[in-house]
Design a protein around this motif. Structure first.
Motif, PDB file in Angstrom:
ATOM      1  N   LEU A  30     -43.492 -52.751 -63.076  1.00  0.00           N
ATOM      2  CA  LEU A  30     -44.923 -52.771 -63.426  1.00  0.00           C
ATOM      3  C   LEU A  30     -45.768 -51.720 -63.007  1.00  0.00           C
ATOM      4  O   LEU A  30     -45.667 -51.153 -61.595  1.00  0.00           O
ATOM      5  CB  LEU A  30     -45.331 -54.081 -62.887  1.00  0.00           C
ATOM      6  CG  LEU A  30     -46.910 -54.267 -63.308  1.00  0.00           C
ATOM      7  CD1 LEU A  30     -47.263 -54.553 -64.594  1.00  0.00           C
ATOM      8  CD2 LEU A  30     -47.322 -55.730 -62.380  1.00  0.00           C
ATOM      9  N   LYS A  31     -46.380 -51.043 -63.743  1.00  0.00           N
ATOM     10  CA  LYS A  31     -47.325 -49.809 -63.246  1.00  0.00           C
ATOM     11  C   LYS A  31     -48.751 -50.284 -62.968  1.00  0.00           C
ATOM     12  O   LYS A  31     -49.425 -49.750 -61.893  1.00  0.00           O
ATOM     13  CB  LYS A  31     -47.309 -48.701 -64.370  1.00  0.00           C
ATOM     14  CG  LYS A  31     -48.359 -47.615 -64.123  1.00  0.00           C
ATOM     15  CD  LYS A  31     -48.513 -46.635 -65.324  1.00  0.00           C
ATOM     16  CE  LYS A  31     -49.361 -45.572 -65.025  1.00  0.00           C
ATOM     17  NZ  LYS A  31     -49.466 -44.651 -66.348  1.00  0.00           N
ATOM     18  N   GLY A  32     -49.297 -51.368 -63.666  1.00  0.00           N
ATOM     19  CA  GLY A  32     -50.538 -51.661 -63.342  1.00  0.00           C
ATOM     20  C   GLY A  32     -51.000 -52.852 -64.446  1.00  0.00           C
ATOM     21  O   GLY A  32     -50.247 -53.420 -65.151  1.00  0.00           O
ATOM     22  N   TYR A  33     -52.258 -53.170 -64.099  1.00  0.00           N
ATOM     23  CA  TYR A  33     -52.719 -54.381 -64.841  1.00  0.00           C
ATOM     24  C   TYR A  33     -54.384 -54.193 -65.256  1.00  0.00           C
ATOM     25  O   TYR A  33     -54.935 -53.629 -64.127  1.00  0.00           O
ATOM     26  CB  TYR A  33     -52.380 -55.756 -64.305  1.00  0.00           C
ATOM     27  CG  TYR A  33     -53.316 -56.071 -62.983  1.00  0.00           C
ATOM     28  CD1 TYR A  33     -54.524 -56.608 -62.846  1.00  0.00           C
ATOM     29  CD2 TYR A  33     -52.753 -55.471 -61.701  1.00  0.00           C
ATOM     30  CE1 TYR A  33     -55.169 -56.798 -61.680  1.00  0.00           C
ATOM     31  CE2 TYR A  33     -53.381 -55.550 -60.477  1.00  0.00           C
ATOM     32  CZ  TYR A  33     -54.407 -56.371 -60.735  1.00  0.00           C
ATOM     33  OH  TYR A  33     -55.119 -56.542 -59.253  1.00  0.00           O
ATOM     34  N   ILE A  34     -54.675 -54.766 -66.251  1.00  0.00           N
ATOM     35  CA  ILE A  34     -56.414 -54.622 -66.596  1.00  0.00           C
ATOM     36  C   ILE A  34     -56.505 -56.251 -66.885  1.00  0.00           C
ATOM     37  O   ILE A  34     -55.899 -56.936 -67.616  1.00  0.00           O
ATOM     38  CB  ILE A  34     -56.238 -53.816 -67.906  1.00  0.00           C
ATOM     39  CG1 ILE A  34     -55.607 -52.477 -67.801  1.00  0.00           C
ATOM     40  CG2 ILE A  34     -57.965 -53.865 -68.110  1.00  0.00           C
ATOM     41  CD1 ILE A  34     -55.628 -51.682 -69.034  1.00  0.00           C
ATOM     42  N   MET A  92     -46.972 -54.759 -55.876  1.00  0.00           N
ATOM     43  CA  MET A  92     -46.363 -53.827 -56.660  1.00  0.00           C
ATOM     44  C   MET A  92     -45.993 -52.454 -55.787  1.00  0.00           C
ATOM     45  O   MET A  92     -44.896 -52.053 -56.009  1.00  0.00           O
ATOM     46  CB  MET A  92     -47.435 -53.224 -57.859  1.00  0.00           C
ATOM     47  CG  MET A  92     -47.946 -54.262 -58.865  1.00  0.00           C
ATOM     48  SD  MET A  92     -49.461 -54.010 -59.320  1.00  0.00           S
ATOM     49  CE  MET A  92     -49.353 -52.192 -60.094  1.00  0.00           C
ATOM     50  N   ALA A  93     -46.688 -52.345 -54.932  1.00  0.00           N
ATOM     51  CA  ALA A  93     -46.396 -51.269 -53.963  1.00  0.00           C
ATOM     52  C   ALA A  93     -45.193 -51.707 -53.153  1.00  0.00           C
ATOM     53  O   ALA A  93     -44.441 -50.490 -52.672  1.00  0.00           O
ATOM     54  CB  ALA A  93     -47.548 -50.773 -52.770  1.00  0.00           C
ATOM     55  N   THR A 136     -52.443 -64.983 -64.685  1.00  0.00           N
ATOM     56  CA  THR A 136     -51.280 -64.750 -63.909  1.00  0.00           C
ATOM     57  C   THR A 136     -50.453 -63.466 -64.162  1.00  0.00           C
ATOM     58  O   THR A 136     -50.422 -62.891 -65.189  1.00  0.00           O
ATOM     59  CB  THR A 136     -50.187 -65.876 -64.080  1.00  0.00           C
ATOM     60  OG1 THR A 136     -50.728 -67.047 -63.465  1.00  0.00           O
ATOM     61  CG2 THR A 136     -48.900 -65.711 -63.174  1.00  0.00           C
ATOM     62  N   VAL A 137     -50.457 -62.449 -63.218  1.00  0.00           N
ATOM     63  CA  VAL A 137     -49.864 -61.273 -63.520  1.00  0.00           C
ATOM     64  C   VAL A 137     -48.378 -61.365 -62.717  1.00  0.00           C
ATOM     65  O   VAL A 137     -48.366 -61.617 -61.591  1.00  0.00           O
ATOM     66  CB  VAL A 137     -50.462 -60.113 -62.610  1.00  0.00           C
ATOM     67  CG1 VAL A 137     -49.807 -58.628 -62.883  1.00  0.00           C
ATOM     68  CG2 VAL A 137     -51.886 -59.938 -63.134  1.00  0.00           C
ATOM     69  N   THR A 138     -47.579 -61.384 -63.500  1.00  0.00           N
ATOM     70  CA  THR A 138     -45.877 -61.335 -62.916  1.00  0.00           C
ATOM     71  C   THR A 138     -45.735 -59.887 -62.507  1.00  0.00           C
ATOM     72  O   THR A 138     -45.532 -58.931 -63.329  1.00  0.00           O
ATOM     73  CB  THR A 138     -45.055 -61.807 -64.052  1.00  0.00           C
ATOM     74  OG1 THR A 138     -45.316 -63.269 -64.315  1.00  0.00           O
ATOM     75  CG2 THR A 138     -43.692 -61.588 -63.455  1.00  0.00           C
ATOM     76  N   VAL A 139     -45.413 -59.718 -61.368  1.00  0.00           N
ATOM     77  CA  VAL A 139     -45.004 -58.351 -60.660  1.00  0.00           C
ATOM     78  C   VAL A 139     -43.446 -58.048 -60.700  1.00  0.00           C
ATOM     79  O   VAL A 139     -42.853 -58.925 -60.224  1.00  0.00           O
ATOM     80  CB  VAL A 139     -45.502 -58.229 -59.199  1.00  0.00           C
ATOM     81  CG1 VAL A 139     -45.300 -56.915 -58.644  1.00  0.00           C
ATOM     82  CG2 VAL A 139     -47.235 -58.380 -59.296  1.00  0.00           C
ATOM     83  N   GLU A 178     -49.045 -53.341 -67.693  1.00  0.00           N
ATOM     84  CA  GLU A 178     -48.743 -52.006 -68.249  1.00  0.00           C
ATOM     85  C   GLU A 178     -47.265 -51.717 -67.595  1.00  0.00           C
ATOM     86  O   GLU A 178     -47.439 -51.577 -66.333  1.00  0.00           O
ATOM     87  CB  GLU A 178     -49.687 -50.728 -68.161  1.00  0.00           C
ATOM     88  CG  GLU A 178     -49.005 -49.715 -68.556  1.00  0.00           C
ATOM     89  CD  GLU A 178     -50.067 -48.204 -68.477  1.00  0.00           C
ATOM     90  OE1 GLU A 178     -49.492 -47.333 -69.084  1.00  0.00           O
ATOM     91  OE2 GLU A 178     -51.137 -48.255 -67.942  1.00  0.00           O
ATOM     92  N   SER A 179     -46.019 -51.403 -68.196  1.00  0.00           N
ATOM     93  CA  SER A 179     -45.145 -50.828 -67.470  1.00  0.00           C
ATOM     94  C   SER A 179     -45.086 -49.357 -67.238  1.00  0.00           C
ATOM     95  O   SER A 179     -45.844 -48.831 -67.736  1.00  0.00           O
ATOM     96  CB  SER A 179     -44.000 -51.347 -68.437  1.00  0.00           C
ATOM     97  OG  SER A 179     -43.956 -50.366 -69.505  1.00  0.00           O
TER      98      SER A 179
END
Length: 306
Positions: free
Chosen positions: A159-163, A201-202, A152-155, A130-131
């Protein structure tokens, strides 16, 4: 809190009639007895303020913004004031943020799509990112391997988060020397790599606004969210390696009777030495629970305020 001078409201509008509406609101704030120890003992102070609007000119009488007269930086109106015309942006607590998130129509639709046996029984993970503008994008996946179920989650800074899902046990299609089928047993809880994604992300949030960042896991064991509540000095990365994956699996083997919650929280604390990552469970009835370890290293559940 002190009052600042109020802007005078005109008594006459263009047609000679002024329509002024005033609302009095009462609120309570918690003040520490010592400003050098804001987390120590304290006391409540109840105050009230008045908001006035002249409907003929749309003038807004904004209350005190909590700037005060020096000393400890208290949040305006006890941290819960949500006046859209107030210039002070008040970060939501993890409980508030998760509750707001769980009633979001788009977020709920993604959870419902993933929280399904037909998805959880696959041999590869499924998920969405989620952006910060609220746009969801399906995550790319690959063929499952011995160490990964291929997601794979591309940061990026946006990017706000992922599920994502953590799968049920499944047959790998291979056999041991005795001819017995090998079964993959995924850990249905956040992994070191999941924590690494949140930390990355942080790390990219250069403004220090970590409150909206999240990672969510959907599984047959339950649905959970991790939030970062630490500071820049708490950010640690490098947990997305094969060694951390192997160590986590070995830790599970050594503690087969622990719940997945205890496994994750203990590994996070004792092995990863991570501070500022909090675990929350979202129950089927909508209740959000914070999960922590007590002094006996057992999991303690605390319901978020309704």
């Amino acid at each position: 809190m002190i009052d600042r001078p109020k802007k005078p409201l005109p008594v006459n509008s263009a047609n000679g009639t002024s329509k002024i509406v005033c609302v009095v609101k009462t609120f309570s704030m918690w003040y520490p007895d010592s400003e050098s120890n804001p987390n120590g003992s304290g006391h409540w102070v109840t105050s009230s303020y008045t908001i006035c609007i002249d409907l003929t000119i749309d003038t807004f009488e904004n209350p005190d913004d909590g700037s005060g007269n020096g000393g400890y930086d208290y949040p305006p109106f006890g941290g819960g004031f949500d006046n859209p015309l107030d210039t002070t942006k008040i970060p939501k607590s993890p409980c508030e943020q998760i509750k707001k998130q769980t009633i979001n129509t788009n977020y709920k639709a993604k959870i419902e799509a993933l929280d399904n046996p037909s998805v959880l029984n696959l041999k590869k993970e499924t998920g969405f990112s989620e952006s910060k503008t609220g746009v969801f994008t399906e995550l790319s996946s690959a063929v499952s391997t011995n160490s990964s179920d291929g997601l794979t989650v591309t940061v990026t800074p946006s990017l706000k988060g992922y599920i994502h899902t953590h799968l049920n046990n499944y047959l790998t299609g291979t056999f041991n020397d005795a001819g017995e089928p090998l079964i993959k047993k995924p850990i249905r809880m956040f992994s070191p790599a999941d924590v690494n994604t949140l930390m990355t992300m942080a790390e990219m949030a250069t403004d220090g606004n970590y409150g909206e960042l999240y990672g969510t896991m959907v599984s047959s064991y339950g649905n959970y969210t991790i939030m970062f509540t630490g500071t820049a000095s708490d950010i640690k990365t490098g947990f997305d390696t094969q060694k951390w994956t192997d160590d986590y699996v070995a830790y599970r083997v050594r503690n087969p009777y622990w719940s997945f919650e205890k496994l994750f929280l203990t590994f996070l604390k004792e092995k990863m030495n991570v501070q500022g990552v909090e675990l929350y469970k979202i129950k089927d009835n909508g209740t959000v629970q914070k999960k922590t370890l007590n002094s006996n290293n057992n999991v303690q559940s605390s319901d978020c305020p309704q």
